[in-house]
Design a protein around this motif. Sequence first.
Motif, PDB file in Angstrom:
ATOM      1  N   LYS A 129       0.842  -1.208   0.000  1.00 14.41           N
ATOM      2  CA  LYS A 129       0.000   0.000   0.000  1.00 14.41           C
ATOM      3  C   LYS A 129       0.872   1.252   0.000  1.00 14.41           C
ATOM      4  O   LYS A 129       0.475   2.296  -0.513  1.00 14.41           O
ATOM      5  N   SER A 157      -6.030  -4.230   0.239  1.00 15.50           N
ATOM      6  CA  SER A 157      -5.432  -3.466  -0.870  1.00 15.50           C
ATOM      7  C   SER A 157      -5.182  -4.351  -2.076  1.00 15.50           C
ATOM      8  O   SER A 157      -4.049  -4.491  -2.549  1.00 15.50           O
ATOM      9  N   CYS A 159      -5.977  -4.050  -5.253  1.00 14.42           N
ATOM     10  CA  CYS A 159      -5.499  -3.423  -6.486  1.00 14.42           C
ATOM     11  C   CYS A 159      -4.017  -3.076  -6.391  1.00 14.42           C
ATOM     12  O   CYS A 159      -3.256  -3.273  -7.349  1.00 14.42           O
ATOM     13  N   GLU A 160      -3.609  -2.548  -5.239  1.00 14.50           N
ATOM     14  CA  GLU A 160      -2.178  -2.248  -5.053  1.00 14.50           C
ATOM     15  C   GLU A 160      -1.340  -3.526  -5.167  1.00 14.50           C
ATOM     16  O   GLU A 160      -0.239  -3.505  -5.739  1.00 14.50           O
ATOM     17  N   PRO A 199     -13.162   2.445  -2.221  1.00 11.04           N
ATOM     18  CA  PRO A 199     -11.780   2.424  -2.707  1.00 11.04           C
ATOM     19  C   PRO A 199     -11.568   3.435  -3.818  1.00 11.04           C
ATOM     20  O   PRO A 199     -12.516   3.877  -4.473  1.00 11.04           O
ATOM     21  N   ASP A 200     -10.310   3.809  -4.021  1.00 12.54           N
ATOM     22  CA  ASP A 200      -9.982   4.650  -5.164  1.00 12.54           C
ATOM     23  C   ASP A 200     -10.260   3.875  -6.447  1.00 12.54           C
ATOM     24  O   ASP A 200     -10.185   2.641  -6.477  1.00 12.54           O
ATOM     25  N   LEU A 201     -10.575   4.611  -7.511  1.00  9.02           N
ATOM     26  CA  LEU A 201     -10.786   3.960  -8.796  1.00  9.02           C
ATOM     27  C   LEU A 201      -9.489   3.318  -9.276  1.00  9.02           C
ATOM     28  O   LEU A 201      -8.399   3.851  -9.071  1.00  9.02           O
ATOM     29  N   ASP A 202      -9.607   2.179  -9.902  1.00 13.80           N
ATOM     30  CA  ASP A 202      -8.447   1.463 -10.434  1.00 13.80           C
ATOM     31  C   ASP A 202      -8.541   1.479 -11.952  1.00 13.80           C
ATOM     32  O   ASP A 202      -9.396   0.806 -12.538  1.00 13.80           O
ATOM     33  N   ASP A 203      -7.674   2.263 -12.587  1.00 17.76           N
ATOM     34  CA  ASP A 203      -7.767   2.476 -14.038  1.00 17.76           C
ATOM     35  C   ASP A 203      -9.173   2.901 -14.434  1.00 17.76           C
ATOM     36  O   ASP A 203      -9.747   2.424 -15.435  1.00 17.76           O
ATOM     37  N   ASP A 206     -14.424   0.977 -10.687  1.00 15.87           N
ATOM     38  CA  ASP A 206     -14.747   0.729  -9.286  1.00 15.87           C
ATOM     39  C   ASP A 206     -14.481  -0.743  -9.028  1.00 15.87           C
ATOM     40  O   ASP A 206     -15.202  -1.614  -9.525  1.00 15.87           O
ATOM     41  N   SER A 207     -13.439  -1.037  -8.263  1.00 12.96           N
ATOM     42  CA  SER A 207     -12.967  -2.417  -8.111  1.00 12.96           C
ATOM     43  C   SER A 207     -13.925  -3.308  -7.329  1.00 12.96           C
ATOM     44  O   SER A 207     -13.718  -4.520  -7.262  1.00 12.96           O
ATOM     45  N   ARG A 208     -14.964  -2.728  -6.744  1.00 16.15           N
ATOM     46  CA  ARG A 208     -15.903  -3.537  -5.966  1.00 16.15           C
ATOM     47  C   ARG A 208     -16.854  -4.337  -6.836  1.00 16.15           C
ATOM     48  O   ARG A 208     -17.487  -5.287  -6.365  1.00 16.15           O
TER      49      ARG A 208
END
Length: 277
Positions: A129, A157, A159-160, A199-203, A206-208
């Motif tokens: 992270k 984390s 995505c990280e 969470p922050d957007l990943d590319d 929304d990673s959820r």
Amino acid sequence: FAQIVVYFIPRLPAICHTISSDNMDNAITPKMIVIRDIKDQAIGTEVWPASRMMLNWLGSSADAPALAGATILELGSGTGALAMSLVSQHGVSHVFASEGEADVFENLRANVSDNGMGAAVVPCLWDWKDSLLPPAEVLLDTVDVIIASDIVYVGSSECELSHALAGLCRPDVNRSTGRTAWLCLSDRPQGGERFLPPPDLDDGMDSRYDADGRVLSAVGRFLHACARRGLQVQRMNMGAELFEIETKEAGCHGERREFEGCIQMYRIWSISELGEP
């Protein structure tokens, strides 16, 4: 409350026994790894079923990577049980045992020291992270294989981690072929997500959720994030019998066994213009 967990080395499946500290002097014999397993504290201070399953699978499956003489980077080493058992049982030459939580890291260092394995197992403090690159003590040019067990759960984390793995697996100027990562993950029932901030957007995603708007489990979020990184993922066969053996050895019965979800092995690698590893 600390328990002493002993890995008996000579035969498979690998068996864990718990003994009281009063009996340690009489119980310790050569070829044992002694682990301080601390229940009801930080998640990484106890040995979880996925770690036991991974040790068994790596030592018994024809699909497992070559271990004898290998240098391994373990992500989320926890107690160090898996790292030290691979050295003692399967001839692994060196393990960089990384851990991101300070309290868990101190327990990891104590376990490695107590077993006299500091020459082969190097504890490293690393939280992906905070940094996608491992610390300087991890000599990446020497790493042959990446492993991890039970490092994906709510709030871990995901995505990280996928970004960190992408960097570790891709070929670079010093390595013409990429590294392969082997992850043994427990896909537990959903729960607890509502207590976390979005969470922050990943590319931009929304990673959820998946592309159809369905809510993903933690492992699902991680695997989708790996796909966004261009990583290849292969689900390996582990077998229900292995799950039954190792969850029973860990004292998991009834609802606790169900809570462990589907424990599954994944092979993860990167394909580039240099080819498949």
